[in-house]
Every structure is written in structure tokens, then in C-alpha cells.
Design an enzyme around this catalytic site. Sequence first.
Site, PDB file in Angstrom:
ATOM      1  N   SER A   1     -26.626 -11.094 -13.715  1.00  0.00           N
ATOM      2  CA  SER A   1     -25.644 -11.679 -12.548  1.00  0.00           C
ATOM      3  C   SER A   1     -26.367 -12.658 -11.717  1.00  0.00           C
ATOM      4  CB  SER A   1     -25.082 -10.643 -11.544  1.00  0.00           C
ATOM      5  OG  SER A   1     -24.171 -11.485 -10.482  1.00  0.00           O
TER       6      SER A   1
ATOM      7  N   TYR B   1     -25.287  -3.871  -6.085  1.00  0.00           N
ATOM      8  CA  TYR B   1     -25.079  -4.265  -7.421  1.00  0.00           C
ATOM      9  C   TYR B   1     -26.214  -5.354  -7.539  1.00  0.00           C
ATOM     10  CZ  TYR B   1     -22.625  -7.354 -10.625  1.00  0.00           C
ATOM     11  OH  TYR B   1     -22.131  -8.232 -11.652  1.00  0.00           O
TER      12      TYR B   1
END
Length: 321
Positions: free
Chosen positions: A188, A201
Amino acid sequence: MSSCCFEFFKTFSVFIVVIQLVFGVFPWLYKNVVGPKFLEASNLRQYGNWALVTGATDGIGKQFARSLAQRGFNIVLVSRTLSKLESVAKELSENFNVQTHTIAVDFLSGPEIYDQIKQQILGKEIGVLINNVGMSHAAPDYFLNIPDREKVIQDIIKCNVTSVPMMCSVILPQMVQRKNGLIVNIASVVAVIPGPCCALYAASKAFITKFSNDLGAEYGYQGINVQVLVTGGVETKMNKTRETTGDDRYTTPTASVYVESALRYVGYARQTTGYLPHSLMEISAQLMTFIAPSFTVGLFKKLMLSLRDKEIQNGSYTSAK
């Protein structure tokens, strides 16, 4: 004397600019614009007959399965829900006339699932591995405010962190034996730009990014192409992006648009967003962080908290504070 100093600094400045162009700007343009947009796309079929995709029943994973099946790959679909796996497998078989194999495992379980996967792919030449499975907590929030925090920590580590090297451990040996293979790991953009209020995350995706780059350095000389996609916003269930139109469609593409773009980057970039608008957003964020780090971090924090508040207002999230 002052004239000599001025000439020295002028020459030095020109030298620095040239170095930046040679080692920074020109490679970036080649990896993100010239190669993917104007040069020939890599022949993915050179890697083998089968592709294995984790998290294959929704979003980016499902689209990778579709796009690879469209290119003639037989597909091993790995995900948690058998009924969804069977539905995707049927769709691929009927639409693209390819073989499929489904493996229902929960990546939140223990290490025994990887023995199960290894047994079920015996005899299959896996040429492409897409490590897509992943999860996040329900909404951006302060670390201590994450509901059921201790369980979420363990789940994210198992799903996002452990799954990638374990799947590589399962598939990489046969690739090394053939001296040919492609591994695509989905990370990401928050792995490489500030990620306040999604620290857990973001850190898990940073692990994937670092692991991928170093694994590629280790095995590239043996014909193994390792790529990591530091994806930006894509219209999927996991990031809860609603249907987008107009300008938002350009910055938040559908999974099909994103995956077709990302496949164009294979062979041109080891680490990439896989989508030019995301690459421009990434470099802008990094430049802002370099120029005004405190302001940029504060801006991203404000953005994340606004997303959290929106989920709270919708009734889909309750902070543990």
C-alpha cells in the site's frame, strides 16, 4: 576570492542537479511513464502455465485472477470462503476456457494452512504468484482506540505479514528450479508515505515492501521477477470506497482498470504503485513530507480522522476510546 567561491558553488549545484536527473528523475520517468505506457508489455505467459492468487474472491485479487485467465493462465484460487471460490472458478472456466483449482483456507489460522496449500498444488507449474490477501482494522483510528485491539494486532500480522513470506516459501523453490517466475506482492502507498491512524496496517505493508525489494535482489539473477505494488486508492470492498465518477474515477480506479495498468509495469519496476495517477500522488506526498514534514503528517492525520468520523456517523464503526 568571492568570484571563485561563486563559481565553485554554481558548478557544484549543476553537478547535483545532473546527478538527481540521472539517478532520480530519468529512472522514475522510465519506470512509470516510458516503459509501461510506450514500450512493449511483458509476455507474462513466459513464466508458466499456472497462476496462484491469494484473496482471490473479491477486489484486486479477483481481478488479477480474471486478467491472468484472460491471458491464458490456469488459475489456483486461494481464499477463505469455498462458495465464493467456486463461483469465481466457474466464472473463469466459462469465460476464458481455463482450468481452475480452489483452495479454501483461512490466513488467520496457523502455519498448517501452508502445508495444505503445498499439498494441493503438487504437480502444478506455478509461474505467477499474486500475494494479495490482506486486511485492515475497520476504520482509521488512534492505535489504542482500535476495537478488540490485541486480536486485530495478531490478525493483521498473520494475514498481511506472515502470509507473504510463507507463500513465497511454498512457491519459490519450484520457480528457482526452473529459473523462471513472477511474484507480485500487494502492499500500500501508506508504506512509503505518512500513515497516522493506520499505523498497524501501514507497518504491515512496509514489511511487504522491504521484503519484496530484498527478495528480488536475492533471486533476480536466477530469473525470478519480484514486484511490489504500493497501491493507492482502488474501488474495493476492503477500503470501503463507494462508486466513483468523473475526476474521482481517475484517482480511484476500479479494480479492473488498476490491475490492467499494474500488469503493464511488470518488468519495468520492482517497486511501483502500478498506476500513474497514484505514482504522481505518491511523489507529491513524499515531496511535501521532505519540505514540511510536520505539516504533512498533520494533514494526513486530519484526513484519516475525517474518514473515521464519517464511518462513525454512518453507524459502521465504533471507536474503543
